[in-house]
Design an enzyme around this catalytic site. Structure first.
Site, PDB file in Angstrom:
ATOM      1  N   GLU A  11     -17.425   6.203  -5.476  1.00  0.00           N
ATOM      2  CA  GLU A  11     -16.369   6.490  -4.470  1.00  0.00           C
ATOM      3  C   GLU A  11     -15.811   7.852  -4.804  1.00  0.00           C
ATOM      4  OE1 GLU A  11     -12.665   4.357  -5.640  1.00  0.00           O
ATOM      5  OE2 GLU A  11     -11.956   4.335  -3.831  1.00  0.00           O
ATOM      6  N   HIS A  41      -6.686  -4.671  -4.201  1.00  0.00           N
ATOM      7  CA  HIS A  41      -5.536  -4.620  -5.309  1.00  0.00           C
ATOM      8  C   HIS A  41      -4.486  -5.241  -4.903  1.00  0.00           C
ATOM      9  CE1 HIS A  41      -8.480  -1.611  -7.493  1.00  0.00           C
ATOM     10  NE2 HIS A  41      -8.848  -1.339  -6.297  1.00  0.00           N
ATOM     11  N   GLY A  81      -9.143   3.728 -11.193  1.00  0.00           N
ATOM     12  CA  GLY A  81      -8.646   4.969 -11.341  1.00  0.00           C
ATOM     13  C   GLY A  81      -9.390   6.203 -11.186  1.00  0.00           C
ATOM     14  N   HIS A 128     -15.444   0.099 -10.430  1.00  0.00           N
ATOM     15  CA  HIS A 128     -15.461   1.187  -9.266  1.00  0.00           C
ATOM     16  C   HIS A 128     -16.390   2.260  -9.556  1.00  0.00           C
ATOM     17  CE1 HIS A 128     -11.540  -0.787  -8.399  1.00  0.00           C
ATOM     18  NE2 HIS A 128     -11.648  -0.146  -7.281  1.00  0.00           N
ATOM     19  N   ASP A 132      -1.460  -4.539  -6.218  1.00  0.00           N
ATOM     20  CA  ASP A 132      -0.608  -3.538  -5.857  1.00  0.00           C
ATOM     21  C   ASP A 132      -0.665  -2.625  -4.812  1.00  0.00           C
ATOM     22  OD1 ASP A 132      -2.696  -3.028  -7.677  1.00  0.00           O
ATOM     23  OD2 ASP A 132      -1.730  -1.280  -8.541  1.00  0.00           O
ATOM     24  N   ASP A 140      -9.776  -3.072   0.106  1.00  0.00           N
ATOM     25  CA  ASP A 140      -8.869  -2.451  -1.147  1.00  0.00           C
ATOM     26  C   ASP A 140      -7.503  -2.372  -1.129  1.00  0.00           C
ATOM     27  OD1 ASP A 140      -9.773  -0.839  -3.362  1.00  0.00           O
ATOM     28  OD2 ASP A 140      -9.806   1.121  -2.240  1.00  0.00           O
ATOM     29  N   HIS A 183     -12.949  -7.396  -3.315  1.00  0.00           N
ATOM     30  CA  HIS A 183     -12.242  -6.309  -3.750  1.00  0.00           C
ATOM     31  C   HIS A 183     -11.049  -5.733  -3.220  1.00  0.00           C
ATOM     32  CE1 HIS A 183     -13.355  -2.032  -5.634  1.00  0.00           C
ATOM     33  NE2 HIS A 183     -11.987  -1.836  -5.006  1.00  0.00           N
TER      34      HIS A 183
HETATM   35 ZN   LIG Z   1     -10.386  -0.613  -5.460  1.00  0.00          ZN
END
Ligand SMILES: [Zn+2]
Length: 402
Positions: A265, A81, A235, A262, A83, A343, A79
């Site tokens: 969280e 990202h 998101g 996701h 970006d 993350d 997991h």
């Molecule tokens: Zn994430």
């Protein structure tokens, strides 16, 4: 207080208090930086000065593994990202070439500006991604960023990594097809150079129209045999239920893609319930709040549903009040298939090695626990069964040889 050049953090503590340094040496206490992130006592004190705190914990264990040792450990990550992982120097180059203004003009300044420290919420945390995305709107930039990501992951000891991003956030500059092909090309180049195996996960966005998620699932399914391994939903979680995007998950599953989501969280266990039972997720992104529903927790244990957990990111988004209160170790002890992930390396200011170090020093994971977590990640990979077996046995023998 001043220490000699080249002194370690442990030396600095010893100058102040010899007994405290002894506790650090025995693993009864650990050192953090000014914002509470654990630091390796063997690291050098920076020349510009630094703030350290010593936290005495009740857990007494054998000597701890250093970050250097943990970096050499074979690891896998599920997991992260794309970006959230840009090299600051690359961002500056891309911004200059594309005529884009960034919040700082040096690599260190940029890293500081993008490091979330304490966002008030998941929503505020996500705003950092707008800055990184601004320089990722060309195919060449996406290719380069994906390539560099693989090099950095390999340097951190990763043997396998699944990296995710949303092609939807690269429109209208790129078509979905171009936005998927570009990082795949960068990944292939990085894999060939490093030997680290990489899977790409595409993310629908909760706050966007469900029709866009479906469009993405359709576009991504065409790249299933070219490196796109799964569909995810990311998101702002609260107020944007996953079940609204169930058609996209169904399409992805019907076309041979794995699904993760996701959940738990930015919202509670009902969100995890929806991800599992209405969207068919095979893994859960975070799942931090799972324990609030004991029946669901029991189900997740029974079905061996892996959780892609992110300790430091959860602190940054206020999903947990402190690292020490993170349920990761509790879930591990209860038999949940937990995995450790970053993350976002840039926005969370950590590497996967750092995250293992945190699990060890703050949550008290033993060497055997850490090895279990590495193998959990390998066993939970979205890989064809025969490749997964090969990954698990490779990593297992590397761990045994340590
Ligand atoms: Zn994430």
């Amino acid at each position: 207080m001043t220490v000699a050049p080249g002194a370690s953090v442990r030396d600095a503590v010893a100058v102040l208090d010899r007994e405290l340094a002894d506790l650090v040496g025995r693993g009864v206490a650990y050192v953090t930086d000014g914002v509470g992130r654990p630091v390796d006592a063997g690291e050098r004190v920076g020349e510009g000065g630094a703030i350290f705190r010593v936290v005495v914990s009740a857990r007494q264990g054998p000597p701890r593994l250093t970050k250097q040792a943990l970096r050499r450990w074979p690891k896998a990550e599920l997991h992260v990202h794309l970006d959230g992982c840009l090299r600051p120097a690359t961002m500056l180059e891309l911004a200059r070439a594309q005529g884009i203004r960034l919040p700082a003009d040096t690599p260190d300044g940029l890293a500081q500006a993008l490091y979330v420290k304490h966002a008030k919420s998941l929503e505020e945390y996500l705003t950092k991604y707008e800055v990184t995305l601004s320089v990722m709107q060309t195919a060449a930039a996406l290719e380069r960023i994906a390539y560099e990501f693989v090099l950095d992951a390999a340097a951190d000891g990763l043997r396998y990594v699944e990296v995710r991003y949303s092609p939807l956030l690269h429109r209208p500059a790129l078509t979905l097809a171009r936005a998927i092909e570009a990082p795949l090309a960068g990944i292939k180049r990085g894999e060939a150079e490093t030997g680290t195996k990489v899977g790409l996960i595409v993310c629908g966005i909760r706050t966007r129209a469900p029709a866009e998620s479906l469009e993405l699932a359709r576009a991504a399914a065409g790249y299933r045999t070219a490196g796109v391994v799964a569909f995810d939903l990311a998101g702002a979680e609260r107020g944007f239920p996953a079940r609204d995007h169930a058609a996209a998950f169904a399409y992805a599953a019907q076309h041979g893609m794995a699904c993760t989501c996701h959940a738990g969280e930015g919202d509670g266990p009902d969100s995890i319930h929806q991800a599992l039972h209405q969207c068919g997720a095979q893994r859960i992104g975070h799942g931090t709040r799972l324990g609030e529903d004991p029946a669901l927790l029991a189900y997740v244990i029974e079905r061996k549903i892996p959780l892609e957990m992110c300790l430091t990111s959860n602190l940054h988004t206020h999903t947990v009040a402190s690292l020490a209160e993170h349920p990761f170790k509790r879930y591990l002890d209860q038999g949940v298939v937990v995995t450790l992930n970053t993350d976002g390396r840039l926005v969370d200011g950590i590497s996967l090695t750092d995250e293992y170090f945190v699990a060890q020093s703050v949550l008290g994971l033993t060497k055997a626990d850490l090895a279990r977590v590495v193998l959990n990640a390998c066993e939970s990979a979205f890989l064809p069964e025969f490749e997964k077996v090969a990954l698990v046995s490779r990593v297992q023998s590397e761990l045994e040889a340590l």
